[in-house]
Motif scaffolding. Sequence first.
Motif, short mmCIF file in Angstrom:
data_model
loop_
_atom_site.label_atom_id
_atom_site.label_comp_id
_atom_site.label_asym_id
_atom_site.label_seq_id
_atom_site.Cartn_x
_atom_site.Cartn_y
_atom_site.Cartn_z
N TYR A 130 40.27 34.82 35.98
CA TYR A 130 39.43 36.05 36.62
C TYR A 130 39.09 35.58 37.92
CZ TYR A 130 39.24 37.31 31.54
OH TYR A 130 39.66 37.62 30.19
N GLY A 131 39.02 37.06 38.82
CA GLY A 131 38.40 36.69 40.21
C GLY A 131 39.13 37.73 40.87
N GLY A 132 39.17 37.74 42.50
CA GLY A 132 39.62 38.69 43.35
C GLY A 132 40.78 38.90 42.87
N GLU A 133 41.38 40.00 43.40
CA GLU A 133 42.74 40.72 43.35
C GLU A 133 43.14 41.25 42.01
OE1 GLU A 133 45.85 42.22 44.92
OE2 GLU A 133 44.32 41.15 46.06
N MET A 134 42.54 40.76 40.81
CA MET A 134 42.70 41.15 39.43
C MET A 134 41.91 42.34 38.96
SD MET A 134 40.63 39.72 37.32
CE MET A 134 41.39 39.93 35.64
N ILE A 135 40.92 42.42 39.78
CA ILE A 135 39.87 43.32 39.42
C ILE A 135 40.07 44.66 39.93
CG2 ILE A 135 38.04 41.79 39.29
CD1 ILE A 135 38.11 43.87 42.24
N GLU A 136 39.64 45.83 39.05
CA GLU A 136 39.65 47.14 39.60
C GLU A 136 38.42 47.53 40.08
OE1 GLU A 136 41.41 50.91 37.38
OE2 GLU A 136 39.63 50.37 36.52
#
Length: 410
Positions: A247-253
């Motif tokens: 989890y972290g940046g880039e994979m979030i909406e």
Amino acid sequence: MKSNREEFPILQEKINGQPMVYLDSAATSQKPKAVLESLKAYYEQDNANVHRGLYTLSMRATDAYEAARDKVKGFLNAAERETILFTRGTTESLNWVAQSYGGSHLQPGDEIVLTYAEHHSNLVPWQIVAKQTGAKLRYADLTEKGQVDLVKLAELLNEKTKIVAINHVSNVLGTVNPIQEVTALAHEVGAVVVVDGAQAAPHIPLDVQALDADFYAFSGHKMLGPTGIGVLYGKRELLEEMPPAQYGGEMIEAVGLYESTFQPLPELFEAGTPNIAGAIGLGAAIDYLQDYGFDRLQKEMGTLIEAAQKGLSKIEGLTIYGPTNPAERVGVLSFNLTGVHPHDLSTVLDQYGVEVRAGHHCAQPLMQYLDVSATVRASFYLYNDMEDVQRLIAAVQAAKEFFNDDNSRT
């Protein structure tokens, strides 16, 4: 058979004053100028983060990174580019499947079927997830050739079988497993098939749709690409059932103080800054392999393996493991010399500039199955030629004579 070793700068090195014969490609392959130049070009001309910037460098880097995904899609004949996930390598890919898919789907009493020939990367993750979930590990027998025994496998599979994890090509024996038949048998009982393709991707044209593999993993560094980049392919419906591995940046909406929503595939599994240069280098490696041609590659490797197996077999006291028919193995010969420890043999070969691997090859259960502690492994690739084979045979013969003389003195 003309060698293309001039395209591989490292092969100009000398080892102990001898021109190097590199025979450890199953561990990692050497890199052609085309791949090295792709890495240099990225860092010198396009170095920026991907998916985040609207400026020129970032857009160029993003285009190159996503173009690599498209190349992998074509390389695997996958139906959708979104099912191609970039990882650090086969090991990480298999761990993702074990923890994310296995961890969320397995229940106490479920069964995971492996073979005795699995690399530790396709064994240890399943041991861990079995302990975490209460699932049970079961092992399919091998044929004399080192392939999975399909008859025994069919007897092993049942309604409790949820996952079958198997290598496409053995990193010790070079034998090719009949993946289409394995997936057909596994799917009859509703099991999911996870394929370790680390040794297959460098040598065999792949079609994940024809194989009907549910998950397929491989590494870039074994097929002329950089280290630290790999691929996990999965069927969309299975990937979408899996929680993200990180989890972290880039994979979030969207992110709030207490809840977050996530991107769809493939970004869902690619948290943080990815190995951009590695993906671009992998794309260059795929271009190189496809230009070289798998038909040509397989023909040349078959010729080298046949010559090496024939020559080594003439050395008294030398045992080769795996198929007796050289046409039934891919790129790898594992052997032992009576009375000589594999590590000692490898050390002497190095004095002749011949670089081979010695040890258990991250396959200790297979070593136990073969009733040996270790083997010497010579693994060939497209920069090897018949002179390399002849030097291997001559070096092993010289090593045998050295140890015989040493033993006679003691």
